[in-house]
Design an enzyme around this catalytic site. Structure first.
Site, short mmCIF file in Angstrom:
data_model
loop_
_atom_site.label_atom_id
_atom_site.label_comp_id
_atom_site.label_asym_id
_atom_site.label_seq_id
_atom_site.Cartn_x
_atom_site.Cartn_y
_atom_site.Cartn_z
N GLY A 12 0.43 -1.65 -0.69
CA GLY A 12 0.04 -0.26 -0.35
C GLY A 12 0.92 0.87 0.24
O GLY A 12 0.97 2.02 -0.97
N ASP A 34 10.70 -6.40 -2.04
CA ASP A 34 9.82 -7.13 -1.18
C ASP A 34 10.25 -8.45 -0.65
O ASP A 34 10.35 -8.81 -2.11
CB ASP A 34 8.32 -6.63 -2.15
CG ASP A 34 7.08 -6.58 -1.04
OD1 ASP A 34 6.87 -5.75 -0.60
OD2 ASP A 34 6.86 -7.86 -0.66
N ASP A 35 9.64 -8.49 1.04
CA ASP A 35 9.94 -9.76 1.09
C ASP A 35 8.88 -10.80 0.39
O ASP A 35 9.40 -11.99 1.24
CB ASP A 35 10.08 -9.58 2.33
CG ASP A 35 11.66 -8.41 2.75
OD1 ASP A 35 12.09 -8.68 1.85
OD2 ASP A 35 11.22 -8.12 3.89
N HIS A 135 2.08 26.85 10.03
CA HIS A 135 3.44 27.38 10.36
C HIS A 135 4.36 27.45 11.37
O HIS A 135 3.69 26.90 12.47
CB HIS A 135 2.41 29.13 10.30
CG HIS A 135 2.58 29.11 11.01
ND1 HIS A 135 3.32 30.38 12.50
CD2 HIS A 135 0.94 30.06 11.87
CE1 HIS A 135 1.98 30.29 13.15
NE2 HIS A 135 0.41 30.12 12.79
N HIS A 144 4.62 9.77 11.04
CA HIS A 144 3.60 9.85 10.40
C HIS A 144 1.95 10.91 11.27
O HIS A 144 1.06 10.52 11.58
CB HIS A 144 3.44 8.25 10.16
CG HIS A 144 1.71 8.12 9.31
ND1 HIS A 144 1.52 6.92 9.02
CD2 HIS A 144 1.42 8.81 8.26
CE1 HIS A 144 0.79 7.19 7.63
NE2 HIS A 144 0.53 8.10 7.30
N ILE A 165 -5.39 9.40 11.01
CA ILE A 165 -6.38 10.22 9.73
C ILE A 165 -7.71 10.70 10.97
O ILE A 165 -7.85 10.33 12.05
CB ILE A 165 -7.50 8.91 9.66
CG1 ILE A 165 -7.76 9.52 7.91
CG2 ILE A 165 -8.34 8.45 10.41
CD1 ILE A 165 -8.75 8.97 6.70
#
Length: 205
Positions: A12, A34-35, A135, A144, A165
């Site tokens: 994703g 990618d694993d 600012h 994140h 979110i």
């Protein structure tokens, strides 16, 4: 900066990172590591190995960690720094970046974000879709900021924290390292202890 880009993580978050890189139009070729060994391609881009193969590509590629988990992203990013990898900054062309904004290596700034003037964002952060950072903010490393989160002026967010979110942070607020602020939560007072915070206004759970 090199002519080729290698993204670690093809699911994703890695896909969104790749989409930004494509739109930036700075690399002649883009590929994934990618694993999941059964994965051969993602976003129409080739998966050329697993994360363990990154060291064989250091000389030829810019390397970017496209993994959403803060702790995993931090661990891999720090290994890349140790071995001298070239780590770019990815900023979507539709992001709005103000004057005197500093952004650290390995940070991704997604579509529709606004980062206003005199803000500092650390390394290997995610500033996700449609979020706003006003600012004089100071965002620590490996943070994140989730889609639709809104930070008012003069906010400080400590290393490794995650704002969920749609969360909102009032002006002049400091959030310490290692915090999780739940989706839709509102922060109106400083958070000085690591933990999970939810609600309007937030409380520690």
């Amino acid at each position: 900066m090199k002519s080729k880009l290698l993204i670690i993580g093809a699911s994703g978050h890695g896909k969104v990172v790749a989409d930004i890189a494509i739109k930036m139009n700075k690399w002649q070729s883009i590929a994934f590591l990618d694993d999941d060994k059964s994965l051969r391609s993602s976003m129409g881009l080739e998966v050329i190995g697993t994360s363990d193969d990154v060291f064989t590509h250091i000389d030829d590629y810019d390397i970017f960690v496209g993994i959403g988990n803060n702790d995993t992203r931090k661990r891999i990013h720090e290994v890349l720094e140790t071995v001298g990898a070239s780590i770019p900054i990815l900023i979507h062309p539709n992001a709005i970046i103000g004057n005197q904004v500093e952004i650290g290596d390995g940070t991704a700034v997604m579509a529709g974000t606004v980062v206003n003037c005199c803000t500092k964002i650390g390394k290997s952060c995610i500033v996700n879709t449609g979020s706003t950072i006003d600012h004089d903010n100071c965002i620590g490393n490996f943070v994140h900021i989730s889609p639709g989160a809104h930070l008012a002026g003069s906010v400080k967010v400590g290393q490794g924290s995650w704002l969920g979110i749609g969360s909102v942070v009032s002006n002049n607020i400091a959030i310490t390292n290692g915090c999780i602020v739940g989706a839709g939560s509102v922060v109106v007072k400083d958070i000085s202890k690591p933990g999970i915070y939810v609600g309007i206004p937030v409380r520690r759970v």
